[in-house]
Design an enzyme around this catalytic site. Structure first.
Site, short mmCIF file in Angstrom:
data_model
loop_
_atom_site.label_atom_id
_atom_site.label_comp_id
_atom_site.label_asym_id
_atom_site.label_seq_id
_atom_site.Cartn_x
_atom_site.Cartn_y
_atom_site.Cartn_z
N GLU A 3 10.09 8.31 -16.90
CA GLU A 3 8.82 8.85 -17.15
C GLU A 3 8.24 8.25 -18.42
O GLU A 3 7.02 8.03 -18.83
CB GLU A 3 8.56 10.26 -16.99
CG GLU A 3 8.88 10.84 -15.53
CD GLU A 3 9.06 12.37 -15.61
OE1 GLU A 3 8.04 13.06 -15.14
OE2 GLU A 3 10.12 12.97 -16.03
N LYS B 55 17.07 21.05 -10.91
CA LYS B 55 16.39 20.03 -11.34
C LYS B 55 16.96 19.01 -12.01
O LYS B 55 18.08 19.18 -12.59
CB LYS B 55 15.28 20.36 -12.28
CG LYS B 55 14.26 21.25 -11.64
CD LYS B 55 13.26 20.25 -10.69
CE LYS B 55 12.01 20.03 -11.76
NZ LYS B 55 10.97 19.60 -10.84
N HIS C 112 0.72 -1.09 -0.07
CA HIS C 112 -0.05 0.02 -0.06
C HIS C 112 0.76 1.24 0.02
O HIS C 112 0.45 2.26 0.38
CB HIS C 112 -1.06 0.09 1.25
CG HIS C 112 -1.59 -1.25 1.31
ND1 HIS C 112 -3.09 -1.32 1.00
CD2 HIS C 112 -1.17 -2.43 2.12
CE1 HIS C 112 -3.24 -2.93 1.31
NE2 HIS C 112 -2.29 -3.33 2.15
N SER D 136 16.24 21.47 -16.10
CA SER D 136 15.08 22.20 -16.43
C SER D 136 15.69 23.61 -17.02
O SER D 136 16.76 24.02 -16.40
CB SER D 136 14.23 22.57 -15.29
OG SER D 136 13.70 23.61 -15.19
#
Ligand code: ARG
Length: 457
Positions: free
Chosen positions: A287, A280, A153, A274
């Protein structure tokens, strides 16, 4: 190629909706291979004279060279790769070219071409999945004893090791590879010679063409041969499951690389910056692996829906099998390659992982097990006692190991200070020696076994 019955050509829009050459030109090598096998068989069976066979063979090789060399002119009015190759063959060798299509139809031809393409692609995916397994097993061996939190979970559950987590994916990939191979085995029957749908009256030798093209045998039913796209569906289904596995791992990498988790570091090679936020390091490759699973599943769903309403045998709907199949299997290949690179470079951060493994009362099960083992409590009662202790620790905002012996004994008077040994995460994982459990010794042995299995091929 089929103009005899027609007084005028197709409408512009008809040509546009009908043509598949824009995407099926990639089947050129398979198409030429199939034609070479077919014409050789026609010669051996005495259906074509040797002179025509020789002319067609050398013409097909010339066409293949033009396509490889990039000098071949693909023309939309020729519809698809099959007509394009045959039309150019006619230009090169003249009227003998017209005999190539004896005892054959584009229906059995396209099914054969697609099977050859899917078969090669499945072999490639299997090899790539093996590379990823190798990278994961190596990481597992290096981190067989690196403790991290195990989750259910997405809540802290019990400590595991980083190597154990890697090996979970090695197992998933083993099943994926089994599905690729299984799909390949079932696919490997040759449709060539089924002709349009009914077979042919020419004395062809389907066993010979099947063998020449590396198939185990010819397909048994001519209708099924040209109506079947199971092989593409199965490849896409196996690819979808594999893509889902990669997507789950990608999701973990995205979460783990966040500042809030900080469990692992991805290399510069697999992250991006970024343009506005200098701090970043975005896990874009992970992704995209996660996202591309959507394309693969979409292709499977799309083709299932194309096929579900089709009466036997061939319908032009089936031409829509190609773009999705090509795109999806290529996307999976790219994902496997990207994942392999990410895993090779991946650096877990042991201090962060160990700290996280100890938070969230992850050794509560070890405490309950101690009460069962040492004091003979039934597990349900031990669960209850442990729950009270977790509550007490949580109320004070401390870990289980920070409770004093007196506090522990308030819940169960027979507890001794020997219990502190099981509250540490290292002891917790070391004790999980059951078959398939997370104990570092198990993980090391499993990783080594996988590496030797993988190097044996
Ligand atoms: N381009 C077609 C396809 O991919 C080839 C088969 C065409 N057959 C036909 N009878 N129109 O499905």
């Amino acid at each position: 190629m089929w103009g005899g019955r027609f007084a005028s050509g197709p409408a512009e829009i008809m040509e546009e909706i009908n043509a598949s050459i824009g995407f099926d030109k990639r089947l050129a090598p398979q198409d030429i291979r199939g034609s070479l096998a077919h014409v050789a068989m026609l010669g051996q069976a005495g259906i074509l004279p040797a002179g025509d066979v020789a002319a067609i063979e050398s013409g097909l090789k010339a066409v293949a060279q033009e396509i490889e060399g990039g000098t071949f002119a693909f023309r939309r009015e020729l519809e698809d790769i099959h007509m394009s190759v045959e039309s150019r063959l006619t230009e090169i060798v003249g009227s003998a070219a017209g005999r190539l299509h004896t005892a054959r139809s584009r229906n059995d031809q396209v099914a054969t071409d697609m099977k050859l393409w899917v078969r090669d692609t499945l072999d490639g995916l299997d090899a790539q999945a093996a590379d990823l397994q190798r990278a994961l097993a190596e990481k597992a061996l290096a981190h067989a004893g690196t403790v991290m939190p195990g989750f259910t979970h997405l809540q802290s559950a019990q400590p595991v090791t980083f190597g154990h987590h890697c090996l979970a994916y090695v197992e998933m990939l083993a099943r994926d590879r089994g599905r690729f191979r299984d799909a390949r085995t079932r696919l490997n029957e040759c449709p060539l010679g089924a002709a349009a749908l009914a077979g042919t009256s020419f004395p062809i030798d389907r066993h010979a063409t099947a063998q020449a093209l590396g198939f185990d045998r010819p397909t048994a039913n001519s209708l099924d041969s040209v109506a079947d796209r199971d092989f593409a569906l199965e490849a896409l289904a196996a690819a979808s499951i594999c893509a889902v596995h990669l997507s789950r791992f990608a999701e973990e990498l995205v979460v783990w690389t966040s500042a809030q988790f900080g469990f692992v570091r991805l290399s510069d090679g697999y992250t991006t910056g970024s343009s506005i936020m200098p701090q970043k390091r975005n896990p874009d490759a992970a992704e995209l692996v996660r996202a591309k699973a959507g394309r693969v599943i979409g292709a499977l769903t799309g083709l299932l829906i194309v096929m579900k309403g089709l009466p036997l045998a061939y319908s032009k709907d089936m031409q829509e099998d190609k773009e999705g199949t090509f795109d999806a299997l290529q996307a999976l290949s790219l994902c496997l390659a990207a994942m392999t690179g990410m895993v090779r470079d991946l650096e877990p951060v042991p201090e962060v992982l160990a700290r996280a493994a100890g938070s969230g009362y992850a050794t509560a099960t070890d405490l309950a097990d101690w009460l069962v083992r040492e004091l003979g409590l039934p597990f349900r009662e031990a669960h209850h006692v442990t729950g009270r202790l977790v509550g007490a620790a949580a109320a004070r905002g401390v870990g289980l190991e920070d409770l004093s012996l007196a506090e522990l004994q308030a819940a169960e008077p027979r507890i001794t200070d020997a219990i502190y040994a099981v509250l540490g995460v290292e002891n917790s994982v070391a004790s999980r020696t059951s078959y398939g459990g997370t104990a570092p010794a198990n993980v090391r042995a499993q990783a080594e076994a996988w590496l030797s299995r993988l190097s044996a091929g």
